[in-house]
Design an enzyme around this catalytic site. Structure first.
Site, short mmCIF file in Angstrom:
data_model
loop_
_atom_site.label_atom_id
_atom_site.label_comp_id
_atom_site.label_asym_id
_atom_site.label_seq_id
_atom_site.Cartn_x
_atom_site.Cartn_y
_atom_site.Cartn_z
N HIS A 14 -12.79 -42.92 -43.68
CA HIS A 14 -12.37 -43.86 -42.62
C HIS A 14 -11.58 -43.09 -41.57
O HIS A 14 -10.37 -42.91 -41.69
CB HIS A 14 -11.53 -44.98 -43.25
N HIS A 16 -11.68 -42.56 -37.22
CA HIS A 16 -12.26 -42.78 -35.89
C HIS A 16 -12.08 -41.47 -35.13
O HIS A 16 -10.93 -41.06 -34.90
CB HIS A 16 -11.54 -43.91 -35.17
N HIS A 194 -14.69 -53.22 -40.69
CA HIS A 194 -13.25 -53.40 -40.87
C HIS A 194 -13.04 -54.88 -41.17
O HIS A 194 -13.53 -55.74 -40.44
CB HIS A 194 -12.50 -53.08 -39.57
N GLU A 197 -7.72 -56.25 -42.47
CA GLU A 197 -6.61 -55.40 -42.02
C GLU A 197 -5.53 -56.35 -41.50
O GLU A 197 -4.45 -56.46 -42.06
CB GLU A 197 -7.08 -54.43 -40.94
N ASP A 275 -7.66 -42.91 -40.71
CA ASP A 275 -7.92 -43.88 -39.64
C ASP A 275 -7.87 -43.23 -38.25
O ASP A 275 -8.91 -42.88 -37.70
CB ASP A 275 -6.96 -45.06 -39.75
N ASP A 276 -6.67 -43.10 -37.69
CA ASP A 276 -6.49 -42.51 -36.35
C ASP A 276 -5.32 -41.52 -36.42
O ASP A 276 -4.21 -41.82 -35.97
CB ASP A 276 -6.19 -43.61 -35.33
N1 HPA Z 1 -8.73 -51.12 -36.78
C1 HPA Z 1 -9.62 -51.63 -35.91
N2 HPA Z 1 -10.16 -50.91 -34.96
C2 HPA Z 1 -9.85 -49.63 -34.85
C3 HPA Z 1 -8.95 -49.05 -35.70
C4 HPA Z 1 -8.37 -49.84 -36.74
O1 HPA Z 1 -7.56 -49.40 -37.57
N3 HPA Z 1 -8.85 -47.76 -35.32
C5 HPA Z 1 -9.67 -47.59 -34.26
N4 HPA Z 1 -10.28 -48.72 -33.96
ZN ZN Z 2 -10.23 -47.99 -38.66
#
Ligand code: HPA
Ligand code: ZN
Length: 335
Positions: A14, A16, A194, A197, A275-276
């Site tokens: 996971h 991006h 996703h 969350e 994630d990021d």
């Molecule tokens: N959630 C939803 N969209 C996203 C995320 C995330 O954690 N990171 C980049 N786009």
């Molecule tokens: Zn994500």
């Protein structure tokens, strides 16, 4: 424990790629492409990374992307990520990209795809990191827009393994994209979304029953629904959990409250991911360390997590067996 985590063979499911844009590279690309950015220094950028929810982050994330213009920019972005995680003993990655974040600004789908895949090819050859690429639809846009994006991807099926769903979750349930995911599945793409969350457990049910996902990204709020937990356990559906992301986006208040250990205890196939990483304070090792500290995880928990990641990856059985073998060898040496 830190040394054990650093050496542990890992798989990231996971990530991006646009979320791996470090402020230093953002400045360099802004200069190279003569683009104005609303920050004077790298420090100022980092100070702006103070989010109270997902939307706060997304606003900055889409703004950051503006510096990405050429094939070389996408190459540099992807290469920087791969080079970094190779040093963290990450053996395999399955990375998301957001084509609509670029095509909406006038950057061609092919420019994005060519730069990313050229770096992934080099990552395989020069770093020994294997990879798959997954294209996400932005859920705040329409299903028609997602159909357009799917159409752009059809000629490149051999380079894009799967289709995911990201961006602003609340108010944009998976059901909004039922038809486009059905079409993507028919075309042979693997499916993920996703869900859970910030959105409710119902969104996870929809991802399972309407989109027919192979994996759930995040999935934290599944724990609010016992029947959903039972379903995920029965099907062995993996959750790609992102501890530092959850902390930074206030999905959890404190790492001590993170649901990862509870997920493992319930028999859910939870994994650890970044994630990021450029926005949330760390790559794979930093995520492993933060959640290990917060929850007092032990080596056997981390082994379970690494095994879950290998099993939940889209590699074939032979490739999974190679990675499981590396993990076994490491555990024997570390014992
Ligand atoms: N959630 C939803 N969209 C996203 C995320 C995330 O954690 N990171 C980049 N786009
Ligand atoms: Zn994500």
């Amino acid at each position: 424990m830190d040394t054990f985590i650093e050496g542990l063979p890992k798989v990231e499911l996971h990530l991006h790629i646009e979320g791996s844009l470090e402020p230093e590279l953002m400045f360099a690309l802004a200069q190279r492409n003569k683009i104005d950015i609303p920050f004077k220094s790298v420090d100022e950028v980092r100070k702006a990374y103070d989010f109270s929810n997902l939307q706060d982050f997304l606003d900055i994330y889409y703004q950051g992307m503006n510096v990405l213009q050429t094939e070389q920019d996408f190459y540099d972005l992807t290469w920087a990520y791969l080079d970094r995680v190779a040093k963290q003993n990450v053996m395999h990655v399955e990375i998301f990209f957001d084509p609509q974040g670029h095509t909406e600004r006038g950057v061609a789908f092919e420019t994005v795809l060519d730069g990313i895949t050229r770096a992934l090819d080099d990552g395989r050859k020069k770093l020994g990191v294997s990879s798959f690429l997954i294209m996400c639809f932005l859920r705040h846009l329409s299903e028609d827009a997602a159909f357009e994006t799917l159409k752009s991807a059809i000629p490149y099926k051999h380079r894009i393994l799967g289709v995911g769903l990201d961006s602003s979750e609340k108010g944009h349930p998976p059901s909004k994209f039922k038809n486009v995911f059905a079409e993507a599945k028919k075309e042979g793409f693997l499916i993920m979304a996703h869900a859970g969350e910030e959105g409710p457990p119902e969104y996870v049910w929809e991802a399972l029953d309407m989109l027919k996902v192979d994996r759930i990204d995040h999935g934290n709020r599944s724990l609010e629904d016992e029947k959903l937990v039972a379903r995920l356990v029965k099907d062995g559906t993996a959750l790609t959990v992102c501890p530092l992301s959850n902390l930074k986006l206030c999905v959890v208040k404190d790492m001590k409250d993170h649901p990862l250990k509870k997920m493992l205890n319930l028999g859910l196939k939870a994994t650890i991911n970044s994630d990021d990483p450029a926005y949330f304070g760390g790559y794979m090792n930093e995520n492993f360390k933060a959640v290990t500290d917060g929850l007092n995880l032990d080596k056997s928990d981390l082994l379970t997590i690494s095994r879950n990641s290998i099993h939940a990856s889209f590699l074939d059985k032979a490739a999974k067996d190679v990675l499981l073998g590396k993990l076994d060898t490491y555990m024997k040496k570390a014992a």
